[in-house]
Each structure stands twice: as structure tokens, then as C-alpha cells.
Design a protein around this motif. Sequence first.
Motif, PDB file in Angstrom:
ATOM      1  N   GLN A 113       4.132   6.573   1.182  1.00  0.00           N
ATOM      2  CA  GLN A 113       4.877   5.349   1.457  1.00  0.00           C
ATOM      3  C   GLN A 113       5.441   4.705   0.182  1.00  0.00           C
ATOM      4  O   GLN A 113       6.071   3.671   0.239  1.00  0.00           O
ATOM      5  CB  GLN A 113       3.973   4.296   2.131  1.00  0.00           C
ATOM      6  CG  GLN A 113       3.328   4.724   3.396  1.00  0.00           C
ATOM      7  CD  GLN A 113       2.028   5.488   3.160  1.00  0.00           C
ATOM      8  OE1 GLN A 113       1.573   5.655   2.058  1.00  0.00           O
ATOM      9  NE2 GLN A 113       1.455   6.006   4.238  1.00  0.00           N
ATOM     10  N   ARG A 173       1.189   8.088  -3.162  1.00  0.00           N
ATOM     11  CA  ARG A 173       1.227   7.880  -1.722  1.00  0.00           C
ATOM     12  C   ARG A 173       2.602   8.181  -1.147  1.00  0.00           C
ATOM     13  O   ARG A 173       3.627   7.967  -1.778  1.00  0.00           O
ATOM     14  CB  ARG A 173       0.837   6.442  -1.370  1.00  0.00           C
ATOM     15  CG  ARG A 173      -0.535   6.025  -1.850  1.00  0.00           C
ATOM     16  CD  ARG A 173      -1.618   6.879  -1.297  1.00  0.00           C
ATOM     17  NE  ARG A 173      -1.790   6.612   0.112  1.00  0.00           N
ATOM     18  CZ  ARG A 173      -2.761   7.110   0.838  1.00  0.00           C
ATOM     19  NH1 ARG A 173      -3.645   7.903   0.320  1.00  0.00           N
ATOM     20  NH2 ARG A 173      -2.836   6.830   2.114  1.00  0.00           N
ATOM     21  N   TYR A 233       4.627  -1.331   3.321  1.00  0.00           N
ATOM     22  CA  TYR A 233       3.908  -2.256   2.445  1.00  0.00           C
ATOM     23  C   TYR A 233       2.470  -2.420   2.938  1.00  0.00           C
ATOM     24  O   TYR A 233       1.526  -2.364   2.161  1.00  0.00           O
ATOM     25  CB  TYR A 233       4.609  -3.620   2.402  1.00  0.00           C
ATOM     26  CG  TYR A 233       3.760  -4.695   1.769  1.00  0.00           C
ATOM     27  CD1 TYR A 233       3.678  -4.812   0.390  1.00  0.00           C
ATOM     28  CD2 TYR A 233       3.023  -5.574   2.562  1.00  0.00           C
ATOM     29  CE1 TYR A 233       2.877  -5.785  -0.197  1.00  0.00           C
ATOM     30  CE2 TYR A 233       2.222  -6.545   1.980  1.00  0.00           C
ATOM     31  CZ  TYR A 233       2.150  -6.648   0.610  1.00  0.00           C
ATOM     32  OH  TYR A 233       1.358  -7.603   0.041  1.00  0.00           O
ATOM     33  N   ARG A 234       2.318  -2.614   4.235  1.00  0.00           N
ATOM     34  CA  ARG A 234       0.985  -2.814   4.820  1.00  0.00           C
ATOM     35  C   ARG A 234       0.093  -1.597   4.550  1.00  0.00           C
ATOM     36  O   ARG A 234      -1.075  -1.741   4.196  1.00  0.00           O
ATOM     37  CB  ARG A 234       1.136  -3.037   6.334  1.00  0.00           C
ATOM     38  CG  ARG A 234      -0.105  -3.403   7.040  1.00  0.00           C
ATOM     39  CD  ARG A 234      -0.473  -4.873   6.856  1.00  0.00           C
ATOM     40  NE  ARG A 234      -1.506  -4.980   5.844  1.00  0.00           N
ATOM     41  CZ  ARG A 234      -1.631  -5.970   4.967  1.00  0.00           C
ATOM     42  NH1 ARG A 234      -0.813  -6.969   4.957  1.00  0.00           N
ATOM     43  NH2 ARG A 234      -2.583  -5.998   4.090  1.00  0.00           N
ATOM     44  N   LYS A 235       0.660  -0.380   4.692  1.00  0.00           N
ATOM     45  CA  LYS A 235      -0.134   0.830   4.450  1.00  0.00           C
ATOM     46  C   LYS A 235      -0.546   0.936   2.983  1.00  0.00           C
ATOM     47  O   LYS A 235      -1.686   1.291   2.673  1.00  0.00           O
ATOM     48  CB  LYS A 235       0.639   2.079   4.871  1.00  0.00           C
ATOM     49  CG  LYS A 235       0.672   2.301   6.359  1.00  0.00           C
ATOM     50  CD  LYS A 235       1.342   3.607   6.704  1.00  0.00           C
ATOM     51  CE  LYS A 235       1.320   3.827   8.202  1.00  0.00           C
ATOM     52  NZ  LYS A 235       1.877   5.121   8.581  1.00  0.00           N
ATOM     53  N   VAL A 237       2.957  -4.848  -4.041  1.00  0.00           N
ATOM     54  CA  VAL A 237       1.512  -4.682  -3.842  1.00  0.00           C
ATOM     55  C   VAL A 237       0.756  -5.133  -5.094  1.00  0.00           C
ATOM     56  O   VAL A 237      -0.216  -5.883  -5.004  1.00  0.00           O
ATOM     57  CB  VAL A 237       1.168  -3.215  -3.478  1.00  0.00           C
ATOM     58  CG1 VAL A 237      -0.327  -2.965  -3.557  1.00  0.00           C
ATOM     59  CG2 VAL A 237       1.685  -2.885  -2.080  1.00  0.00           C
ATOM     60  N   GLY A 241       4.384  -8.680   4.203  1.00  0.00           N
ATOM     61  CA  GLY A 241       3.613  -8.082   5.277  1.00  0.00           C
ATOM     62  C   GLY A 241       4.435  -7.544   6.429  1.00  0.00           C
ATOM     63  O   GLY A 241       3.902  -6.869   7.291  1.00  0.00           O
ATOM     64  N   THR A 265      -6.543  -1.902  -1.199  1.00  0.00           N
ATOM     65  CA  THR A 265      -7.769  -2.680  -0.994  1.00  0.00           C
ATOM     66  C   THR A 265      -8.953  -1.772  -0.670  1.00  0.00           C
ATOM     67  O   THR A 265     -10.078  -2.058  -1.082  1.00  0.00           O
ATOM     68  CB  THR A 265      -7.592  -3.750   0.105  1.00  0.00           C
ATOM     69  OG1 THR A 265      -7.113  -3.136   1.298  1.00  0.00           O
ATOM     70  CG2 THR A 265      -6.635  -4.833  -0.343  1.00  0.00           C
ATOM     71  N   ARG A 266      -8.694  -0.674   0.032  1.00  0.00           N
ATOM     72  CA  ARG A 266      -9.773   0.281   0.327  1.00  0.00           C
ATOM     73  C   ARG A 266     -10.339   0.887  -0.955  1.00  0.00           C
ATOM     74  O   ARG A 266     -11.554   0.954  -1.134  1.00  0.00           O
ATOM     75  CB  ARG A 266      -9.252   1.397   1.239  1.00  0.00           C
ATOM     76  CG  ARG A 266      -9.822   1.387   2.604  1.00  0.00           C
ATOM     77  CD  ARG A 266      -9.497   2.604   3.459  1.00  0.00           C
ATOM     78  NE  ARG A 266      -8.500   3.538   3.014  1.00  0.00           N
ATOM     79  CZ  ARG A 266      -7.212   3.505   3.346  1.00  0.00           C
ATOM     80  NH1 ARG A 266      -6.746   2.541   4.120  1.00  0.00           N
ATOM     81  NH2 ARG A 266      -6.371   4.426   2.915  1.00  0.00           N
ATOM     82  N   MET A 301      -0.854  -1.545   0.857  1.00  0.00           N
ATOM     83  CA  MET A 301      -1.807  -2.623   0.586  1.00  0.00           C
ATOM     84  C   MET A 301      -3.186  -2.269   1.139  1.00  0.00           C
ATOM     85  O   MET A 301      -4.202  -2.487   0.468  1.00  0.00           O
ATOM     86  CB  MET A 301      -1.295  -3.935   1.190  1.00  0.00           C
ATOM     87  CG  MET A 301      -2.086  -5.114   0.769  1.00  0.00           C
ATOM     88  SD  MET A 301      -1.996  -5.335  -1.021  1.00  0.00           S
ATOM     89  CE  MET A 301      -2.337  -7.042  -1.117  1.00  0.00           C
ATOM     90  N   ASP A 302      -3.236  -1.719   2.343  1.00  0.00           N
ATOM     91  CA  ASP A 302      -4.513  -1.303   2.923  1.00  0.00           C
ATOM     92  C   ASP A 302      -5.176  -0.236   2.054  1.00  0.00           C
ATOM     93  O   ASP A 302      -6.384  -0.280   1.803  1.00  0.00           O
ATOM     94  CB  ASP A 302      -4.322  -0.768   4.342  1.00  0.00           C
ATOM     95  CG  ASP A 302      -4.000  -1.855   5.346  1.00  0.00           C
ATOM     96  OD1 ASP A 302      -4.174  -3.056   5.014  1.00  0.00           O
ATOM     97  OD2 ASP A 302      -3.552  -1.519   6.456  1.00  0.00           O
ATOM     98  N   TYR A 303      -4.386   0.722   1.598  1.00  0.00           N
ATOM     99  CA  TYR A 303      -4.906   1.777   0.726  1.00  0.00           C
ATOM    100  C   TYR A 303      -5.471   1.172  -0.559  1.00  0.00           C
ATOM    101  O   TYR A 303      -6.586   1.494  -0.984  1.00  0.00           O
ATOM    102  CB  TYR A 303      -3.800   2.787   0.401  1.00  0.00           C
ATOM    103  CG  TYR A 303      -4.176   3.766  -0.675  1.00  0.00           C
ATOM    104  CD1 TYR A 303      -5.102   4.774  -0.430  1.00  0.00           C
ATOM    105  CD2 TYR A 303      -3.618   3.682  -1.942  1.00  0.00           C
ATOM    106  CE1 TYR A 303      -5.467   5.669  -1.419  1.00  0.00           C
ATOM    107  CE2 TYR A 303      -3.970   4.569  -2.942  1.00  0.00           C
ATOM    108  CZ  TYR A 303      -4.895   5.563  -2.673  1.00  0.00           C
ATOM    109  OH  TYR A 303      -5.246   6.442  -3.671  1.00  0.00           O
TER     110      TYR A 303
END
Length: 135
Positions: free
Chosen positions: A38, A36, A8-10, A47, A3, A16-17, A12-14
Motif C-alpha cells: 500500500q 508494504r 492509509y488505514r492499512k 503515517v 483516515g 501500530t502493530r 497505519m494499522d501495520y
Amino acid sequence: MFGEDPRYRKLMDYATRILARRCYTEQSMREKLRRREQHSPELENQVLTRLKEINLINDESYARNYLELNYLHKHQGFFKVAQKLKQKGIDPRDTQELWDKLEVTEYEMARDALKKASKRINRYSPEKRSAKIVS
């Protein structure tokens, strides 16, 4: 910890969305992540590892649900379903094992499809009925 990296956060957010909208196999999620900005192979693996840990990606569950949906509701046969799952990255041997667990025969599927079709076709005269069945 994964995290810490904002890339990584971007990712992971993508992930999960899009998983909130529908399920994906591991292979199809890899393809999505690779598109993506990133993306890097290391982040992709991190991820996917995390998504599998929290059971948001589970190929066996995906295949089982896909088989049940396409058999019960769409009356599709084994070979068609197996081909589609193979395109999504599911091993055909796994598909065969899951199919065998359903304990369904092609005969039963054909009988169910015929019952469904007969309800629709019975409203026609006998001559038109024959033409509809043959076509």
C-alpha cells in the motif's frame, strides 16, 4: 482526514502493530513502510506524521533508552552505541548530547565491566585467571 483512505488505514494499522512489539526510529519505520504493497510517499509521510503526533515514534526517546540499555546492562562504549544509532538514523551529534547528559566516563564503564568480569573469573586458579584476563 487521513483516515478516509483505506491504504492509509492499512499502513497505519501495520505501523501500530509492529510498534506494539518494539520501538522504531523514524528511519527504520520508513524502511518498514516502504516494503508494504500500500506504500506511497504521501501515505508514508502521513503515517509518520501521525505517529509522531501521538508520540509512538520519538527518535530522542529511542536514542536515550538505547544508550541507557547498552551502557547500564551491556557495558558498551560510546563509539559502538553511536555507530549503531547512526545506522538507525539518529544523528551522531544528538547521540553525543545524550551521552553527555548521562555523565558517564569510559573509565567508569571499564571499571564496572571489570567488576562484573572479576566475579566470574575469581572462581579459577591464579594461573587460569591470568590466562582468562589476557585472552
